[in-house]
Design an enzyme around this catalytic site. Structure first.
Site, PDB file in Angstrom:
ATOM      1  N   ASP A   1      28.626  43.252  43.633  1.00  0.00           N
ATOM      2  CA  ASP A   1      29.616  44.259  42.918  1.00  0.00           C
ATOM      3  C   ASP A   1      29.110  45.640  42.667  1.00  0.00           C
ATOM      4  O   ASP A   1      27.863  45.992  42.638  1.00  0.00           O
ATOM      5  CB  ASP A   1      29.716  43.460  41.442  1.00  0.00           C
ATOM      6  CG  ASP A   1      30.844  44.391  40.593  1.00  0.00           C
ATOM      7  OD1 ASP A   1      31.668  45.044  41.232  1.00  0.00           O
ATOM      8  OD2 ASP A   1      30.990  44.448  39.435  1.00  0.00           O
TER       9      ASP A   1
ATOM     10  N   ASN B   1      30.268  48.461  44.530  1.00  0.00           N
ATOM     11  CA  ASN B   1      30.631  49.331  45.764  1.00  0.00           C
ATOM     12  C   ASN B   1      31.530  50.480  45.361  1.00  0.00           C
ATOM     13  O   ASN B   1      31.060  51.666  45.680  1.00  0.00           O
ATOM     14  CB  ASN B   1      31.374  48.622  46.845  1.00  0.00           C
ATOM     15  CG  ASN B   1      30.456  47.442  47.218  1.00  0.00           C
ATOM     16  OD1 ASN B   1      29.339  47.309  46.919  1.00  0.00           O
ATOM     17  ND2 ASN B   1      31.353  46.416  48.076  1.00  0.00           N
TER      18      ASN B   1
ATOM     19  N   ARG C   1      31.726  51.949  42.410  1.00  0.00           N
ATOM     20  CA  ARG C   1      31.073  52.849  41.258  1.00  0.00           C
ATOM     21  C   ARG C   1      30.021  53.905  42.426  1.00  0.00           C
ATOM     22  O   ARG C   1      29.722  54.824  42.104  1.00  0.00           O
ATOM     23  CB  ARG C   1      30.537  52.324  40.103  1.00  0.00           C
ATOM     24  CG  ARG C   1      31.384  52.103  38.951  1.00  0.00           C
ATOM     25  CD  ARG C   1      31.098  51.151  38.187  1.00  0.00           C
ATOM     26  NE  ARG C   1      31.031  49.516  38.824  1.00  0.00           N
ATOM     27  CZ  ARG C   1      30.423  48.646  38.552  1.00  0.00           C
ATOM     28  NH1 ARG C   1      29.186  48.664  37.473  1.00  0.00           N
ATOM     29  NH2 ARG C   1      30.578  47.584  39.049  1.00  0.00           N
TER      30      ARG C   1
ATOM     31  N   ARG D   1      36.156  54.842  47.721  1.00  0.00           N
ATOM     32  CA  ARG D   1      35.728  53.362  47.490  1.00  0.00           C
ATOM     33  C   ARG D   1      35.380  52.843  48.689  1.00  0.00           C
ATOM     34  O   ARG D   1      34.229  52.224  48.877  1.00  0.00           O
ATOM     35  CB  ARG D   1      36.834  52.700  46.636  1.00  0.00           C
ATOM     36  CG  ARG D   1      37.231  53.220  45.400  1.00  0.00           C
ATOM     37  CD  ARG D   1      38.379  52.274  45.036  1.00  0.00           C
ATOM     38  NE  ARG D   1      37.934  50.779  44.761  1.00  0.00           N
ATOM     39  CZ  ARG D   1      37.325  50.495  43.984  1.00  0.00           C
ATOM     40  NH1 ARG D   1      36.685  51.013  42.863  1.00  0.00           N
ATOM     41  NH2 ARG D   1      37.036  49.208  44.095  1.00  0.00           N
TER      42      ARG D   1
ATOM     43  N   HIS E   1      32.232  50.256  50.028  1.00  0.00           N
ATOM     44  CA  HIS E   1      32.204  49.162  50.750  1.00  0.00           C
ATOM     45  C   HIS E   1      31.733  48.854  51.983  1.00  0.00           C
ATOM     46  O   HIS E   1      30.961  48.012  52.424  1.00  0.00           O
ATOM     47  CB  HIS E   1      33.803  48.612  50.922  1.00  0.00           C
ATOM     48  CG  HIS E   1      34.858  48.504  49.875  1.00  0.00           C
ATOM     49  ND1 HIS E   1      34.038  47.742  48.770  1.00  0.00           N
ATOM     50  CD2 HIS E   1      35.894  48.738  49.186  1.00  0.00           C
ATOM     51  CE1 HIS E   1      35.004  47.656  47.758  1.00  0.00           C
ATOM     52  NE2 HIS E   1      35.943  48.272  48.141  1.00  0.00           N
TER      53      HIS E   1
ATOM     54  N   SER F   1      38.038  37.991  46.506  1.00  0.00           N
ATOM     55  CA  SER F   1      38.463  37.050  45.262  1.00  0.00           C
ATOM     56  C   SER F   1      40.088  37.103  45.672  1.00  0.00           C
ATOM     57  O   SER F   1      40.593  37.876  46.069  1.00  0.00           O
ATOM     58  CB  SER F   1      38.075  37.673  44.039  1.00  0.00           C
ATOM     59  OG  SER F   1      39.062  38.508  43.531  1.00  0.00           O
TER      60      SER F   1
ATOM     61  N   GLU G   1      42.003  37.649  43.428  1.00  0.00           N
ATOM     62  CA  GLU G   1      42.587  38.796  42.501  1.00  0.00           C
ATOM     63  C   GLU G   1      42.362  40.053  43.526  1.00  0.00           C
ATOM     64  O   GLU G   1      43.081  40.905  42.960  1.00  0.00           O
ATOM     65  CB  GLU G   1      41.524  38.958  41.106  1.00  0.00           C
ATOM     66  CG  GLU G   1      42.035  37.895  40.125  1.00  0.00           C
ATOM     67  CD  GLU G   1      41.518  36.379  40.595  1.00  0.00           C
ATOM     68  OE1 GLU G   1      40.394  36.488  41.238  1.00  0.00           O
ATOM     69  OE2 GLU G   1      42.187  35.163  40.228  1.00  0.00           O
ATOM     70  N   ASN G   2      41.604  40.023  44.394  1.00  0.00           N
ATOM     71  CA  ASN G   2      41.399  41.082  44.977  1.00  0.00           C
ATOM     72  C   ASN G   2      42.578  41.636  45.938  1.00  0.00           C
ATOM     73  O   ASN G   2      42.704  42.588  46.379  1.00  0.00           O
ATOM     74  CB  ASN G   2      40.009  41.266  45.898  1.00  0.00           C
ATOM     75  CG  ASN G   2      38.863  41.306  45.242  1.00  0.00           C
ATOM     76  OD1 ASN G   2      37.750  40.786  45.569  1.00  0.00           O
ATOM     77  ND2 ASN G   2      38.886  42.277  44.139  1.00  0.00           N
TER      78      ASN G   2
ATOM     79  N   ARG H   1      44.643  44.687  44.936  1.00  0.00           N
ATOM     80  CA  ARG H   1      44.036  45.952  45.425  1.00  0.00           C
ATOM     81  C   ARG H   1      45.058  46.603  46.401  1.00  0.00           C
ATOM     82  O   ARG H   1      45.937  46.055  46.927  1.00  0.00           O
ATOM     83  CB  ARG H   1      42.677  46.019  45.914  1.00  0.00           C
ATOM     84  CG  ARG H   1      41.821  45.536  44.816  1.00  0.00           C
ATOM     85  CD  ARG H   1      40.456  45.927  45.142  1.00  0.00           C
ATOM     86  NE  ARG H   1      39.506  45.478  44.085  1.00  0.00           N
ATOM     87  CZ  ARG H   1      38.176  45.688  43.990  1.00  0.00           C
ATOM     88  NH1 ARG H   1      37.555  46.248  44.744  1.00  0.00           N
ATOM     89  NH2 ARG H   1      37.516  45.262  43.075  1.00  0.00           N
TER      90      ARG H   1
ATOM     91  N   GLU I   1      21.154  29.279  36.831  1.00  0.00           N
ATOM     92  CA  GLU I   1      20.623  30.383  36.156  1.00  0.00           C
ATOM     93  C   GLU I   1      21.125  31.729  36.567  1.00  0.00           C
ATOM     94  O   GLU I   1      21.446  31.856  37.732  1.00  0.00           O
ATOM     95  CB  GLU I   1      18.885  30.523  36.545  1.00  0.00           C
ATOM     96  CG  GLU I   1      17.974  29.286  35.907  1.00  0.00           C
ATOM     97  CD  GLU I   1      18.202  29.206  34.494  1.00  0.00           C
ATOM     98  OE1 GLU I   1      17.882  30.341  33.603  1.00  0.00           O
ATOM     99  OE2 GLU I   1      17.926  27.988  34.084  1.00  0.00           O
TER     100      GLU I   1
HETATM  101  C1  FPP Z   1      32.982  44.573  44.425  1.00  0.00           C
HETATM  102  O1  FPP Z   1      32.874  46.095  44.336  1.00  0.00           O
HETATM  103  C2  FPP Z   1      32.871  44.237  45.749  1.00  0.00           C
HETATM  104  C3  FPP Z   1      33.989  43.851  46.597  1.00  0.00           C
HETATM  105  C4  FPP Z   1      35.390  43.616  45.972  1.00  0.00           C
HETATM  106  C5  FPP Z   1      33.853  43.684  48.133  1.00  0.00           C
HETATM  107  C6  FPP Z   1      32.386  43.122  48.651  1.00  0.00           C
HETATM  108  C7  FPP Z   1      32.589  43.238  49.973  1.00  0.00           C
HETATM  109  C8  FPP Z   1      31.410  43.774  50.819  1.00  0.00           C
HETATM  110  C9  FPP Z   1      30.112  43.858  50.283  1.00  0.00           C
HETATM  111  C10 FPP Z   1      31.740  43.967  52.319  1.00  0.00           C
HETATM  112  C11 FPP Z   1      32.375  42.995  53.220  1.00  0.00           C
HETATM  113  C12 FPP Z   1      31.700  41.642  53.104  1.00  0.00           C
HETATM  114  C13 FPP Z   1      30.778  41.113  54.197  1.00  0.00           C
HETATM  115  C14 FPP Z   1      30.490  39.518  53.983  1.00  0.00           C
HETATM  116  C15 FPP Z   1      30.538  41.804  55.530  1.00  0.00           C
HETATM  117  P1  FPP Z   1      34.050  46.781  43.808  1.00  0.00           P
HETATM  118  O2  FPP Z   1      34.705  47.506  44.513  1.00  0.00           O
HETATM  119  O3  FPP Z   1      34.627  46.059  42.649  1.00  0.00           O
HETATM  120  O4  FPP Z   1      33.094  47.832  42.959  1.00  0.00           O
HETATM  121  P2  FPP Z   1      33.267  48.548  41.525  1.00  0.00           P
HETATM  122  O5  FPP Z   1      33.194  47.401  40.457  1.00  0.00           O
HETATM  123  O6  FPP Z   1      32.097  49.613  41.358  1.00  0.00           O
HETATM  124  O7  FPP Z   1      34.578  49.383  41.454  1.00  0.00           O
END
Ligand code: FPP
EC number: 2.5.1.-
Length: 237
Positions: free
Chosen positions: A17, A19, A21, A30, A34, A62, A64-65, A68, A204
């Protein structure tokens, strides 16, 4: 203090989590966060198998994603495809078995094929299992398992006494995978966001403020050290 290599958690889960921010802090869009977040994945995977972690589960996307904006969803899928394109060979050579947890039928054709190829190529690898939680939701997973069990019961393949805490796991995406020992959530939030609800029962939890794009091998080692200093009692004394 050094990590005790004999007591490394067998199964680590990570909620990647922060990315968005991270990018905002740099006045970038954003997707930039990522992209940087995707760069961290290989380092953390490799540090995990070097340390002897047997199962690593990363929350990539997820259920829920899907809500977006389409361009952000599309970009996350592109990143996943490119991760598989660029790293599959290396992961395969290093004995990593790739597995996907989630409703992959919702993926676009290209991503679906790419994911299938990664799973098929690495299916006999034994060093470490890398589970990518993709289009994944913990509640959806439990409901799906319940339906599969109900179907088997109806078809006479299963009797009520056969349904136990252990056998329930056979109907989850994590069939044959032990429960999570250590959950790490970078990004400062203290919640589990529908991740591995059944499998986290006695995990944990370690929450760190570092945003995922800044999360390095050293942060993983610190989390494992903290885990090793905890006293796991599983409800006993
Ligand atoms: C949450 O940050 C992150 C995600 C929804 C995506 C995670 C995906 C990756 C790191 C890249 C692709 C994955 C692989 C396995 C190559 P957010 O966007 O919710 O951040 P925020 O809470 O700061 O808005």
């Amino acid at each position: 203090m050094e990590i005790d290599l004999n007591k490394v958690p067998a199964h680590i889960g990570i909620i990647m989590d922060g990315n968005g921010r991270w990018a905002k802090n740099k006045n970038k869009i954003r997707s930039f966060g990522h992209k940087e977040g995707a760069e961290r994945v290989i380092d953390i995977v490799e540090e995990s198998y070097r340390l002897g972690v047997k199962y690593l589960t990363l929350y990539a996307f997820s259920t829920e994603n899907w809500k977006r904006p389409a361009d952000e969803v599309g970009y996350l899928m592109t990143l996943l495809n490119s991760f598989i394109d660029k790293k599959l060979k290396r992961l395969h050579e290093n004995g990593v078995k790739i597995n996907v947890l989630g409703d992959i039928d919702r993926l676009d054709d290209g991503t679906f094929k790419s994911v299938k190829k990664a799973i098929e190529t690495t299916k006999d690898n034994k060093k470490m299992v890398l589970n990518i939680a993709l289009s994944y939701g913990g509640r959806a997973e439990i409901v799906r398992a319940s339906k599969l069990i109900a179907r088997d019961y109806k078809d006479g393949k299963l009797n009520l006494p056969d349904i136990t805490e252990d056998s329930f796991n056979d109907f989850l995406y994590t069939k044959d995978i032990p429960p999570v020992d250590l959950l790490i959530r970078p990004g400062g939030e203290k919640r589990i966001s529908n991740f591995l609800l059944y499998q986290l029962a006695y995990a944990e939890f370690i929450f760190v403020d570092t945003l995922w794009p800044d999360f390095r091998e050293e942060n993983l080692r610190e989390a494992i050290l903290e885990y090793q200093n905890r006293n796991r009692r599983y409800g006993g004394l």
